[in-house]
Design an enzyme around this catalytic site. Structure first.
Site, PDB file in Angstrom:
ATOM      1  N   THR A  30       1.006  -4.487   4.225  1.00  0.00           N
ATOM      2  CA  THR A  30       0.715  -4.835   5.626  1.00  0.00           C
ATOM      3  C   THR A  30       0.061  -6.205   5.784  1.00  0.00           C
ATOM      4  O   THR A  30       0.157  -6.811   6.852  1.00  0.00           O
ATOM      5  CB  THR A  30      -0.201  -3.782   6.266  1.00  0.00           C
ATOM      6  N   ASP A  31      -0.604  -6.715   4.755  1.00  0.00           N
ATOM      7  CA  ASP A  31      -1.411  -7.915   4.953  1.00  0.00           C
ATOM      8  C   ASP A  31      -0.593  -9.141   5.327  1.00  0.00           C
ATOM      9  O   ASP A  31      -1.038  -9.971   6.131  1.00  0.00           O
ATOM     10  CB  ASP A  31      -2.249  -8.206   3.705  1.00  0.00           C
ATOM     11  N   SER A  34       1.070  -7.408  -1.063  1.00  0.00           N
ATOM     12  CA  SER A  34       1.664  -8.418  -0.183  1.00  0.00           C
ATOM     13  C   SER A  34       0.834  -9.698  -0.093  1.00  0.00           C
ATOM     14  O   SER A  34       1.330 -10.725   0.375  1.00  0.00           O
ATOM     15  CB  SER A  34       1.901  -7.855   1.219  1.00  0.00           C
ATOM     16  N   THR A  45       0.818  -1.215   0.000  1.00  0.00           N
ATOM     17  CA  THR A  45       0.000   0.000   0.000  1.00  0.00           C
ATOM     18  C   THR A  45       0.845   1.256   0.000  1.00  0.00           C
ATOM     19  O   THR A  45       0.505   2.251  -0.650  1.00  0.00           O
ATOM     20  CB  THR A  45      -0.927   0.001   1.228  1.00  0.00           C
TER      21      THR A  45
END
Length: 335
Positions: free
Chosen positions: A85-86, A54, A12
């Site tokens: 972030t995932d 990710s 992101t």
């Protein structure tokens, strides 16, 4: 002045809007244009081995990052990886096992909003990460996010949209960063012994199986041909039910007799497993000498099993590797 390698992998933080939704678009060098303050305390060079959401990151990418860090290790004082972030907690945990005993910091960071938006957490997170990577006391693999420094094996994404997305599970944060200052809670760089060690093998034949009420042990029968290890997320402190057309017990016996691994974890985020408490856990643990994950995160458990099985399939050596504490990943464990 410290010399840092910024490794951009997408996510992101580097995304832009498309007709299909957010997707990585911003190049590594462009990221630095939004955090000019880094020039006060470090020099930065960039690399971009891949650019992915990710969700698409997996074991081959962890090995690619490890190889890149190993090749460039002597050239830099620290490394900052920009990442989605995932799966960030999985990547940070995996790198904790693939890059061990590093006196230089390997920082993983990202953002909940793209860096080019007027209101975003990306600029703060990236600048904080470069600052932490420039600290003399920083070492090993950590996530820097939302002003917190979290050991790479203890992070979990607990919020899908908020800026304080990550928490440190069953272990204190390593440090906090506020107003351009790093305040350490845990300082243990002097405990490092020997030189950094890089590993290049992972076994991805691992399945994380979430137990739910009514699940039949037949599921293990159907998974048997495809995996070397199944990690069962049990209820509470750990145990297995006895209902169903095919109970779990004989299926576990089949896996164990075939030299495959069955490991017990818990679905509960905090405080960990303890299979000795209830009959549904104690009996099966004693009968099959099952391993359990105690206070480890699921992200650390999965990646540590991949790493350890990449080194050996011999049961006792695997057990020793798994229960060795690496980057603060496990406190409660079998001796």
């Amino acid at each position: 002045m410290k010399k840092i390698l910024l490794i951009a992998t997408g996510g992101t933080i580097a995304s832009g809007y498309t007709e299909e939704g957010l997707a990585p678009k911003i190049a590594a060098a462009e990221l630095l244009q939004y955090v000019e303050g880094y020039r006060e305390f470090c020099q930065v060079e960039v690399a971009s081995p891949f650019s992915l959401d990710s969700t698409n990151v997996c074991g081959k990418h962890w090995l690619e990052l490890t190889a890149l860090i190993e090749r460039r290790y002597d050239d830099y004082d620290g490394f900052v990886i920009c990442h989605g972030t995932d799966t960030m907690a999985f990547t940070a945990a995996a790198l904790s096992y693939l890059v061990q005993n590093s006196p230089k910091p390997v920082v993983v960071t990202g953002a909940q909003k793209p860096i080019d938006l007027p209101i975003t957490d990306a600029r703060t997170n990236l600048l904080d990460s470069l600052r932490f990577a420039s600290e003399d006391r920083a070492h090993g693999v950590n996530i820097v996010f939302g002003g917190n420094v979290i050991a790479g094996t203890r992070a979990k994404k607990e919020r899908s949209k908020s800026y304080n997305a990550f928490s440190s599970i069953n272990y204190p944060s390593i440090a906090m960063i506020r107003d351009g200052r790093v305040v350490f809670y845990i300082e243990d760089k002097d405990r490092l012994s020997g030189s950094v060690t890089f590993y290049h093998e992972l076994n991805e034949g691992i399945l994380l199986l979430k137990l739910m009420p009514g699940m039949d042990g037949m599921v293990l029968n159907r998974l048997f041909p495809y995996y070397d290890c199944v990690i069962i997320e049990a209820f509470g402190v750990g145990g297995l039910p006895e209902y169903g057309r095919m109970p779990f017990y004989p299926e576990i016996r089949r896996w164990i007799d075939a030299g495959k691994l069955v490991m017990m974890a818990t679905q509960v985020t905090h405080e960990g497993s303890d299979m000795e408490v209830y009959q549904v856990g104690k009996a099966i643990k004693e009968e099959f000498h099952l391993m359990e994950t105690y206070d480890m995160t699921l992200e650390a458990t999965v990646t540590k099993v991949m790493w350890a099985l990449g080194q050996t399939k011999e049961p006792e050596r695997f057990r020793r590797l798994f229960y060795e504490t690496i980057n603060h990943d496990i406190l409660l464990k079998e001796l």
